[in-house]
Design an enzyme around this catalytic site. Sequence first.
Site, PDB file in Angstrom:
ATOM      1  N   ASP A 108       0.857  -1.066  -0.009  1.00 23.02           N
ATOM      2  CA  ASP A 108       0.189  -0.015  -0.063  1.00 23.02           C
ATOM      3  C   ASP A 108       0.981   1.343   0.064  1.00 23.02           C
ATOM      4  O   ASP A 108       1.743   1.393   0.814  1.00 23.02           O
ATOM      5  CB  ASP A 108      -0.786  -0.016   1.108  1.00 23.02           C
ATOM      6  CG  ASP A 108      -1.718   1.268   1.197  1.00 23.02           C
ATOM      7  OD1 ASP A 108      -1.688   2.188   1.690  1.00 23.02           O
ATOM      8  OD2 ASP A 108      -3.072   0.779   0.827  1.00 23.02           O
ATOM      9  N   ARG A 109       0.594   2.224  -0.804  1.00 26.29           N
ATOM     10  CA  ARG A 109       1.600   3.311  -1.260  1.00 26.29           C
ATOM     11  C   ARG A 109       1.128   4.498   0.025  1.00 26.29           C
ATOM     12  O   ARG A 109       1.927   5.033   0.507  1.00 26.29           O
ATOM     13  CB  ARG A 109       1.233   4.011  -2.544  1.00 26.29           C
ATOM     14  CG  ARG A 109       1.935   3.317  -3.711  1.00 26.29           C
ATOM     15  CD  ARG A 109       0.941   1.800  -3.967  1.00 26.29           C
ATOM     16  NE  ARG A 109      -0.227   1.785  -4.153  1.00 26.29           N
ATOM     17  CZ  ARG A 109      -0.980   0.798  -4.300  1.00 26.29           C
ATOM     18  NH1 ARG A 109      -0.513  -0.142  -3.771  1.00 26.29           N
ATOM     19  NH2 ARG A 109      -2.449   0.880  -4.625  1.00 26.29           N
ATOM     20  N   THR A 110      -0.290   4.560   0.263  1.00 26.11           N
ATOM     21  CA  THR A 110      -0.488   5.550   1.191  1.00 26.11           C
ATOM     22  C   THR A 110       0.215   5.065   2.571  1.00 26.11           C
ATOM     23  O   THR A 110       0.507   5.969   3.443  1.00 26.11           O
ATOM     24  CB  THR A 110      -1.962   5.724   1.241  1.00 26.11           C
ATOM     25  OG1 THR A 110      -2.358   6.426   0.181  1.00 26.11           O
ATOM     26  CG2 THR A 110      -2.118   6.414   2.628  1.00 26.11           C
TER      27      THR A 110
ATOM     28  N   CYS B 295      -1.742   5.141 -10.962  1.00 21.50           N
ATOM     29  CA  CYS B 295      -2.204   5.358  -9.569  1.00 21.50           C
ATOM     30  C   CYS B 295      -1.330   6.499  -9.225  1.00 21.50           C
ATOM     31  O   CYS B 295       0.021   6.806  -9.620  1.00 21.50           O
ATOM     32  CB  CYS B 295      -1.403   4.144  -8.745  1.00 21.50           C
ATOM     33  SG  CYS B 295      -1.152   4.279  -7.004  1.00 21.50           S
ATOM     34  N   ASN B 296      -1.981   7.488  -8.673  1.00 21.44           N
ATOM     35  CA  ASN B 296      -1.576   8.728  -8.512  1.00 21.44           C
ATOM     36  C   ASN B 296      -0.504   8.786  -7.368  1.00 21.44           C
ATOM     37  O   ASN B 296       0.365   9.376  -7.221  1.00 21.44           O
ATOM     38  CB  ASN B 296      -2.950   9.873  -7.923  1.00 21.44           C
ATOM     39  CG  ASN B 296      -3.448  10.280  -9.288  1.00 21.44           C
ATOM     40  OD1 ASN B 296      -3.458  11.172  -9.602  1.00 21.44           O
ATOM     41  ND2 ASN B 296      -4.659   9.369  -9.496  1.00 21.44           N
ATOM     42  N   THR B 297      -0.922   7.924  -6.124  1.00 19.45           N
ATOM     43  CA  THR B 297       0.019   7.958  -5.032  1.00 19.45           C
ATOM     44  C   THR B 297       1.359   7.351  -5.383  1.00 19.45           C
ATOM     45  O   THR B 297       2.275   7.692  -4.622  1.00 19.45           O
ATOM     46  CB  THR B 297      -0.601   7.092  -3.942  1.00 19.45           C
ATOM     47  OG1 THR B 297      -2.102   7.625  -3.774  1.00 19.45           O
ATOM     48  CG2 THR B 297      -0.138   7.329  -2.613  1.00 19.45           C
ATOM     49  N   ALA B 298       1.549   6.340  -6.274  1.00 15.79           N
ATOM     50  CA  ALA B 298       2.634   5.815  -6.620  1.00 15.79           C
ATOM     51  C   ALA B 298       3.678   6.888  -7.299  1.00 15.79           C
ATOM     52  O   ALA B 298       4.669   6.540  -7.376  1.00 15.79           O
ATOM     53  CB  ALA B 298       2.451   4.604  -7.507  1.00 15.79           C
TER      54      ALA B 298
ATOM     55  N   THR C 227      -5.932  10.328  -1.903  1.00 15.13           N
ATOM     56  CA  THR C 227      -5.533   9.597  -0.848  1.00 15.13           C
ATOM     57  C   THR C 227      -4.623  10.498   0.209  1.00 15.13           C
ATOM     58  O   THR C 227      -4.178  11.694  -0.392  1.00 15.13           O
ATOM     59  CB  THR C 227      -4.823   8.278  -1.237  1.00 15.13           C
ATOM     60  OG1 THR C 227      -3.397   8.762  -1.800  1.00 15.13           O
ATOM     61  CG2 THR C 227      -5.164   7.437  -2.332  1.00 15.13           C
TER      62      THR C 227
ATOM     63  N   LYS D  13     -12.319   0.232  -3.762  1.00 12.18           N
ATOM     64  CA  LYS D  13     -11.413  -1.130  -3.644  1.00 12.18           C
ATOM     65  C   LYS D  13     -12.472  -2.146  -3.370  1.00 12.18           C
ATOM     66  O   LYS D  13     -12.069  -3.414  -3.872  1.00 12.18           O
ATOM     67  CB  LYS D  13     -10.417  -0.964  -2.898  1.00 12.18           C
ATOM     68  CG  LYS D  13      -9.228   0.085  -3.556  1.00 12.18           C
ATOM     69  CD  LYS D  13      -8.197   0.292  -2.496  1.00 12.18           C
ATOM     70  CE  LYS D  13      -7.168   1.293  -3.112  1.00 12.18           C
ATOM     71  NZ  LYS D  13      -6.336   0.878  -4.387  1.00 12.18           N
TER      72      LYS D  13
ATOM     73  N   CYS E  25      -7.199  10.332  -7.696  1.00 15.08           N
ATOM     74  CA  CYS E  25      -7.066   8.771  -7.119  1.00 15.08           C
ATOM     75  C   CYS E  25      -7.622   7.961  -8.310  1.00 15.08           C
ATOM     76  O   CYS E  25      -8.948   8.200  -8.591  1.00 15.08           O
ATOM     77  CB  CYS E  25      -7.740   8.694  -5.727  1.00 15.08           C
ATOM     78  SG  CYS E  25      -7.557   6.817  -5.438  1.00 15.08           S
TER      79      CYS E  25
END
Length: 232
Positions: free
Chosen positions: A45-47, A80-83, A122, A161, A191
């Site tokens: 999980d990136r967050t 994936c924005n957070t990645a 996120t 999800k 996101c």
Amino acid sequence: MLGVLGGMGPMATVDFMAKVVRNTPASCDQDHIRMVVCSAADIPDRTAAILGEGPDPLPALRETLLRLEAAGATRIAIPCNTAHHWHAALQAETPLPILHIVDAVVDQLTGPKDARIGVLATSGTVAARIYQDRLGRRGYACGLPDAAGQDEVTRAIRLVKAGHLSEATEILRREAEALVAAGMQAVVMACTEIPVALATVEGPLRASLIDATEALARACVAACRPEVALAA
């Protein structure tokens, strides 16, 4: 050939691929761009990693990137924005260009350069300032939900999800409307789960929403179309 570093999450990856197809001007199969996709759903999980609550996903991201490179990809997209917190680290690992989702979004903004842009993302994307910094460098101010609103956005992303779209839609609609009411000229669905939940939203709010997934898909089509012409 476009390499898609996906699986974050799987539904968002499928949504991205569909948007690449829809945004490709094509009259036959051969007009579409070639894609190789790795839906690496086991990437940590990136967050959680950004917030110091989980393992570093960079090794798994790097491994997936190298698989795409070995498969013949000539450029990379990460839906994936957070990645994108690890964009620079990943770009340092490969000569292949990795398209940046925020740059794709900014290229689609049509308002004045000092416009206020709302961002639904996120908590990891917010904490890492992925949008705030990159929008700021292009002259835009960034607006975010308050703490309670951000908690609701996080809850909605988890609902997507888990496949509970209707509940997520209501939450995200409410938070997007709050940003518009606060004076944001546009609201980025930052996101890749969020456009899935808000796909059915119509009316005035629809005109204010910017789909980061769609923006990335369009950027990928523009980058890959010369390859299609050469192959024809």
